[in-house]
Design a protein around this motif. Structure first.
Motif, mmCIF file in Angstrom:
data_model
loop_
_atom_site.group_PDB
_atom_site.id
_atom_site.type_symbol
_atom_site.label_atom_id
_atom_site.label_comp_id
_atom_site.label_asym_id
_atom_site.label_seq_id
_atom_site.Cartn_x
_atom_site.Cartn_y
_atom_site.Cartn_z
ATOM 1 N N THR A 4 0.868 -1.174 0.000
ATOM 2 C CA THR A 4 0.000 0.000 0.000
ATOM 3 C C THR A 4 0.905 1.225 0.000
ATOM 4 N N ARG A 5 0.637 2.090 -0.971
ATOM 5 C CA ARG A 5 1.479 3.279 -1.133
ATOM 6 C C ARG A 5 0.623 4.499 -0.792
ATOM 7 N N TYR A 6 1.121 5.335 0.106
ATOM 8 C CA TYR A 6 0.378 6.526 0.545
ATOM 9 C C TYR A 6 1.034 7.755 -0.075
ATOM 10 N N VAL A 7 0.224 8.550 -0.790
ATOM 11 C CA VAL A 7 0.752 9.761 -1.429
ATOM 12 C C VAL A 7 0.307 10.972 -0.598
ATOM 13 N N TYR A 8 1.290 11.809 -0.246
ATOM 14 C CA TYR A 8 1.007 12.989 0.582
ATOM 15 C C TYR A 8 1.534 14.240 -0.100
ATOM 16 N N SER A 9 1.033 15.371 0.402
ATOM 17 C CA SER A 9 1.557 16.651 -0.050
ATOM 18 C C SER A 9 1.888 17.477 1.203
ATOM 19 N N LEU A 10 3.056 18.104 1.186
ATOM 20 C CA LEU A 10 3.452 18.958 2.323
ATOM 21 C C LEU A 10 4.164 20.202 1.795
ATOM 22 N N GLN A 11 4.070 21.260 2.556
ATOM 23 C CA GLN A 11 4.871 22.452 2.252
ATOM 24 C C GLN A 11 6.336 22.030 2.320
ATOM 25 N N GLU A 12 7.164 22.614 1.444
ATOM 26 C CA GLU A 12 8.559 22.212 1.368
ATOM 27 C C GLU A 12 9.243 22.151 2.738
ATOM 28 N N GLU A 13 9.009 23.183 3.520
ATOM 29 C CA GLU A 13 9.675 23.266 4.826
ATOM 30 C C GLU A 13 9.256 22.115 5.737
ATOM 31 N N SER A 14 7.939 21.832 5.742
ATOM 32 C CA SER A 14 7.439 20.732 6.579
ATOM 33 C C SER A 14 7.947 19.396 6.062
ATOM 34 N N LYS A 32 5.295 21.218 -6.666
ATOM 35 C CA LYS A 32 4.424 22.228 -7.285
ATOM 36 C C LYS A 32 4.407 23.429 -6.365
ATOM 37 N N ASP A 33 4.687 24.620 -6.936
ATOM 38 C CA ASP A 33 4.813 25.838 -6.125
ATOM 39 C C ASP A 33 5.779 25.542 -4.983
ATOM 40 N N ASP A 34 5.326 25.682 -3.742
ATOM 41 C CA ASP A 34 6.246 25.366 -2.645
ATOM 42 C C ASP A 34 5.830 24.067 -1.956
ATOM 43 N N LYS A 35 5.163 23.184 -2.731
ATOM 44 C CA LYS A 35 4.705 21.923 -2.143
ATOM 45 C C LYS A 35 5.469 20.733 -2.721
ATOM 46 N N VAL A 36 5.621 19.738 -1.891
ATOM 47 C CA VAL A 36 6.267 18.501 -2.350
ATOM 48 C C VAL A 36 5.233 17.385 -2.277
ATOM 49 N N ILE A 37 5.071 16.687 -3.411
ATOM 50 C CA ILE A 37 4.178 15.524 -3.431
ATOM 51 C C ILE A 37 5.091 14.300 -3.281
#
Ligand code: SAM
Length: 241
Positions: A4-14, A32-37
């Motif tokens: 099971t693979r979980y895909v998340y998005s977080l602000q770069e810093e976090s 994307k922008d300042d987010k990391v998927i």
């Protein structure tokens, strides 16, 4: 294998903060922008996944191959290695009759059995038997050079094979398992003595072509033939009492 693979998005810093604490594998999928998927293979606390994917992956064993890089041989864990000194005895593993024996031993030998290897040559089959969990292995050969090479190889493989210069008729003991990769002429002379050396199963190899196979099957009257294997015109057989 299923994961099971979980895909998340977080602000770069976090995301970089998470990396300092998270010790397992993280796959960066996009920025994307300042987010990391990114994706991980377990659910993260206090975070809602964008996606949960069921994926199938090949077991690493299926693509990890043994490779040679100059003097280094990289071998996947779990593979049984056999070291052979480049000596004068037959049994480097290149000959089809030896390969047939190795395949049949791997399939039909049972851990904890005692075994005899008639015509041990380099000792390759004896070593394989010990690596498969033989309780005791006796290796015999009529050639003094083969006996010497077999002893050397047994030591190089950290095995405790007993190796002696002998013919089948010299042996009084009986073993659960026997392997003999010989030639038809030798089987013709020795078969009566070889037959009484095993109590359960035997692997025979070194039989070339259909005529030799027919003759060999005649010699084995009274035994149960469990399997016949052919590689490049060579035959190997498994027989049971
Ligand atoms: C084809 S080689 C097999 C070597 C090794 N076991 C393998 O499978 O690669 C046969 C060996 O049988 C030995 N041999 C020949 N006649 C024999 C006999 N009557 N008793 C015991 N060993 C014999 C030879 O010296 C030779 O080392």
């Amino acid at each position: 294998m299923k994961y099971t693979r979980y895909v998340y998005s977080l602000q770069e810093e976090s995301f970089y903060q998470l990396l300092t604490e998270y010790t397992k594998g993280v796959e960066i999928l996009d920025r994307k922008d300042d987010k990391v998927i990114f994706a991980v293979y377990e659910k993260l606390e206090h975070l809602e996944p964008l996606q949960v994917q069921e994926i199938r992956m090949k077991h690493p064993k299926s693509y990890l191959k043994t490779i040679r890089v100059k003097d280094f041989l990289i071998v996947p864990c779990g593979v049984k290695t056999i070291f052979i000194n480049p000596g004068m005895a037959f049994g480097t593993g290149l000959h089809a009759s030896t390969q047939i024996c190795l395949l049949l031993i791997d399939e039909f030998f049972k851990k904890g059995w005692t075994a005899i290897d008639v015509g041990c040559g380099s000792g390759i089959l004896s070593i394989a038997l010990e690596k498969l969990g033989a309780k005791e292995v006796l290796a015999i050969d009529i050639d003094q050079i083969a006996v010497r090479e077999c002893k050397k190889n047994a030591k190089a493989n950290n095995t405790h094979i007993k190796c002696i210069k002998a013919r089948p008729q010299d042996i009084r003991e009986r073993f659960d398992f026997l392997c003999a990769n010989l030639e038809m002429d030798i089987f013709r002379k020795e078969m009566e003595h070889i037959k009484r050396l095993f109590k359960k199963r035997a692997v025979f190899s070194g039989i070339y072509g259909k005529d030799e196979l027919d003759e060999f099957l005649q010699m084995l009257k009274g035994f149960r033939i469990v399997k016949i294997k052919k590689v490049k015109g060579w035959f190997g057989l498994v027989v049971e009492i």
